[in-house]
Design an enzyme around this catalytic site. Sequence first.
Site, PDB file in Angstrom:
ATOM      1  N   ARG A 278       0.827  -1.213   0.000  1.00 34.33           N
ATOM      2  CA  ARG A 278       0.000   0.000   0.000  1.00 34.33           C
ATOM      3  C   ARG A 278       0.861   1.262   0.000  1.00 34.33           C
ATOM      4  NH1 ARG A 278      -4.768  -1.902   4.237  1.00 34.33           N
ATOM      5  NH2 ARG A 278      -6.037  -2.989   2.684  1.00 34.33           N
TER       6      ARG A 278
ATOM      7  N   LYS B  78     -19.931 -18.619   3.087  1.00 33.28           N
ATOM      8  CA  LYS B  78     -21.345 -18.429   3.428  1.00 33.28           C
ATOM      9  C   LYS B  78     -22.108 -17.650   2.363  1.00 33.28           C
ATOM     10  CE  LYS B  78     -20.834 -18.515   8.465  1.00 33.28           C
ATOM     11  NZ  LYS B  78     -21.078 -17.765   9.716  1.00 33.28           N
TER      12      LYS B  78
ATOM     13  N   GLY C 218      -9.428 -10.599  -0.274  1.00 36.17           N
ATOM     14  CA  GLY C 218      -8.162 -11.129   0.228  1.00 36.17           C
ATOM     15  C   GLY C 218      -7.809 -12.520  -0.265  1.00 36.17           C
TER      16      GLY C 218
END
Length: 397
Positions: A41, A198, A351
Site C-alpha cells: 500500500r 457463506k 483477500g
Amino acid sequence: MNVIRFTDLCAQGKAAGQRVFIRADLNVPQDDAGHITEDTRIRASVPCIQLALDAGAAVMVTSHLGRPTEGEFRPEDSLAPVAKRLGELLGREVPLVANWVDGVDVKPGQVVLLENCRVNKGEKKNDETLARKLAALTDIYVNDAFGTAHRAEATTYGIAQFAKIAAAGPLLAAELDAITKALAQPKRPLVAIVAGSKVSTKLTILKSLSANVDQLIVGGGIANTSLLAAGLKIGKSLAEPDLVDQVKAVIEAMRARGADVPIPVDVVTAKTFAADAVATVKDAGDVADDDLILDIGPKTAAILAAQLREAGTIVWNGPVGVFEFDAFAGGTKAIAQAIAESSAFSIAGGGDTLAAIAKYGIEKQVGYISTGGGAFLEVLEGKTLPAFEILAKRAAG
C-alpha cells in the site's frame, strides 16, 4: 461517473504552488516490534505523491493505521514506520507531523506525513467541524484511498465537501475506471465468480450481480448451498440450508432472462478438513453422508474454464475450493489459469482472491486487481461508494 482527476489538474499546471492534501491508504501490517511486514500500500501511494511534488505542490499526506481510539494517541498508532519507508521510496526525508488539525507548515516542493487521522476526534463520524478545519488546510484535496472509499469519514468525505477543489488520485481513478468497465459498460458475455464460505455474507452481491451478469459461477459454501437447491446431497459439507430458497430465487431469476448459474457436475470430497486428507473425486450425485465437499471436480473445472475463455468481461471474488490445501486447489487453479488465458477484461478483488492470484502467478494476466476489500464488495453489491459520490457531486459543481 465523472470526477475531477488529479492527473489532469497537474497536467494543466493547476497544482503548482498549491497546498495539496492527499488521503492515502497506508494501513500496512506490522509485527509486534512495529516493523512493516508488507509495504504494497505504501508503494502504491508513491505515484500520487510524486505527481504532486513534480507539479510543485506543497504536499500533505495522511492515512489511518490500525484501530486507534479517537483522542487517545498511543505509540503503536503512529505512522512513524510508514514515514521512514515512504522516505526510502521517495528518496527524501518525510517529516511526520503530529497535532496537525489546526495548521501545517509545508512549502511547495516539500512533503509531510500527517499523523494517524483516526486519532482525531470526529474522524469516523465525519464531524462537520473537523471536516471544515481539514478543508481549510488545503487548496486541492485528493482522495487516493480506495480501501476506505466505502466509509464516509472526515478525511474521505467531509473534507471533499468543503475543500476548494476535490479530486480523485490515480489509484482511486483507476479503480473507478475498472469498475465502470467491468460492471457499468461490460463487454459481453459478463461472467462473475462469487465464492465464499457463506451465502449469507454474499447474498446481496449474488442478487445484485444476478440482474446484470450472463453467467454466475459460485464456489465454496455458496456452491454447496446451490447443490442443495438443485436437490443434491452434500453430506457434512459447509452450507446454509435455510437460504436454499433465496439461492433458488437467484437461479430462477437468471434463467428467466436466459442467464445461467452452473451447478457442479463433479466435486472433490474428503472425510476430514485437513491438508493431508485423502481427496476423492465424485459425481455431484454420489456424495456420501460423511463426505465434505472441498473443491469442484475436474469435469466442472474444465466446463467453467472453457466458458471463462469465451467471456468478454470477468469479475472474480473468491476461490472455488480450499485452495490452501494442494489436494483441493485444482478448481481454483483451473479458474485462475482460464482467466489468465482469456482475452476478457478481468477485475478481481478480496483477500483470498488476491492470495490465489499470487499463488498461481497470474498478476500480470488479470486486467485489474482491486485492493479495496470491503469497498470492492460494496461495489459488487451495487452500492455507490461515499467517496465516489462526493467527488462526483463536486465535479458537477
